[in-house]
Scaffold this motif. Structure first.
Motif, PDB file in Angstrom:
ATOM      1  N   ASP A  43       0.851  -1.058  -0.079  1.00 44.95           N
ATOM      2  CA  ASP A  43      -0.016   0.143   0.077  1.00 44.95           C
ATOM      3  C   ASP A  43       0.863   1.296   0.089  1.00 44.95           C
ATOM      4  O   ASP A  43       0.510   2.182  -0.750  1.00 44.95           O
ATOM      5  CB  ASP A  43      -0.885   0.114   1.092  1.00 44.95           C
ATOM      6  N   THR A  75      -4.730   1.276  -1.832  1.00 47.17           N
ATOM      7  CA  THR A  75      -5.379   0.205  -1.062  1.00 47.17           C
ATOM      8  C   THR A  75      -5.328  -0.961  -1.812  1.00 47.17           C
ATOM      9  O   THR A  75      -6.276  -1.096  -2.789  1.00 47.17           O
ATOM     10  CB  THR A  75      -6.699   0.501  -0.478  1.00 47.17           C
ATOM     11  N   THR A 107      -8.332   1.998  -4.759  1.00 47.03           N
ATOM     12  CA  THR A 107      -8.381   0.528  -4.087  1.00 47.03           C
ATOM     13  C   THR A 107      -8.432  -0.379  -5.232  1.00 47.03           C
ATOM     14  O   THR A 107      -9.037  -0.392  -6.380  1.00 47.03           O
ATOM     15  CB  THR A 107      -9.854   0.531  -3.431  1.00 47.03           C
TER      16      THR A 107
END
Length: 325
Positions: A33, A39, A304
């Motif tokens: 990360d 993420t 993400t």
């Protein structure tokens, strides 16, 4: 060409195969990360039975066969992971299995396939047509022919991976902006494309291939299926399809957001990163999505991202080479 699976087929496949497979975890890595600014959710299919995602599609395809067809057995062709998966699923269901494998397949894959009780027939991948060999065996024995990717039930089974990835990201309070998936013939990619279109339509799906075997990327650019010339590096043995499948490309072409190709060096670095940082063993073909992320080939900061580690059946010599990098 077979009819493609529907999105509902993938949902049903997820319920059908659940008793026979492992629901693999979506791992997290603070180091990854921090390195990427994203993420990251890491779908760890090396922890699947047989060591790869292929068990999903193989199990679904065999469960969908009528009882009379199961009694005649199954035949497939595979560089290793699909062959292992068919052998395992067949053993579970009490079926005979024959697997046509390249003579240069990694020993770890060949030995595992044999351990499940399958008959192995080898061929020269440079000179012989594995699909033709499989068809001849199926015609002679009456066995069901289940190819590794261009098959609706196989594709539906592979798509269950994306169902779990979306669910696990949401359980952590996240929506996936992007998913990177290892791509050879395109079966996993097609299953994930259909599942994401149903469950997370805003998620961008990126195909990741080895350099020299980037037929999906070149096919997307050309708007038609384009074949590899077969001269690329053999490192990522699980992803050495000569061209995208007819059925898989029909699914992937309108749904993929793009494709990237990774070098052998990036793949070896990713394998080393996975062992040292994630504490998980990944084979070269299974590491290409991680390689693309680790090498910074895509702008992912603030996103993400889901990545698939698709298999862990790595030759010990290749693993040692990766750890020396």
């Amino acid at each position: 060409m077979m009819q493609p699976p529907t999105q509902d087929d993938i949902v049903r496949a997820h319920r059908m195969i659940a008793p026979f497979i492992v629901r693999t975890p979506a791992l997290r890595s603070p180091i990854l990360d921090e390195e990427t600014g994203a993420t990251v959710f890491i779908k760890a299919e090396p922890l699947q039975r047989t060591g790869s995602f292929k068990l999903r599609g193989a199990t679904h395809a065999l469960l969908r066969l009528p009882e009379a067809a199961r009694a005649r057995g199954v035949v497939t062709y595979s560089s290793g992971n699909h062959g292992q998966a068919i052998a395992c699923a067949a053993a579970t269901l009490g079926m005979r299995a024959t697997v046509v494998m390249p003579s240069d397949a990694p020993a770890i894959k060949r030995d595992s396939t044999a351990r499940w009780g399958a008959e192995i027939i080898t061929y020269d991948r440079r000179k012989e047509d594995r699909a033709a060999i499989g068809r001849v065996i199926a015609e002679r024995t009456g066995a069901a022919l289940i190819p590794p990717y261009d098959h609706a039930d196989v594709i539906a089974g592979q798509g269950t991976l994306a169902v779990e990835l979306v669910e696990d990201a949401r359980a952590a309070g996240c929506e996936l902006d992007m998913v990177l998936v290892c791509t050879g013939g395109g079966g996993l990619t097609a299953g994930c494309a259909l599942a994401l279109q149903l469950l997370s339509p805003e998620t961008r799906l990126i195909a990741v291939e080895p350099e020299g075997w980037n037929d999906t990327g070149r096919s997307l650019h050309a708007g038609r299926r384009v074949a590899n010339d077969g001269t690329g590096s053999p490192l990522c043995d699980a992803l050495l399809a000569m061209e995208p499948g007819e059925l898989t490309f029909a699914i992937n072409r309108p749904r993929l957001a793009g494709a990237v190709a990774v070098s052998d060096q990036a793949v070896l670095a990713a394998i080393g990163f996975a062992v040292r940082t994630l504490k998980i063993v990944v084979e070269p073909g299974g590491a290409v999505a991680l390689a693309a992320l680790h090498a910074g080939l895509l702008p992912v900061a603030g996103l993400t991202v889901g990545i698939v580690l698709s298999g862990g059946n790595v030759d010990p010599a290749v693993l040692a080479r990766a750890l020396d990098c």
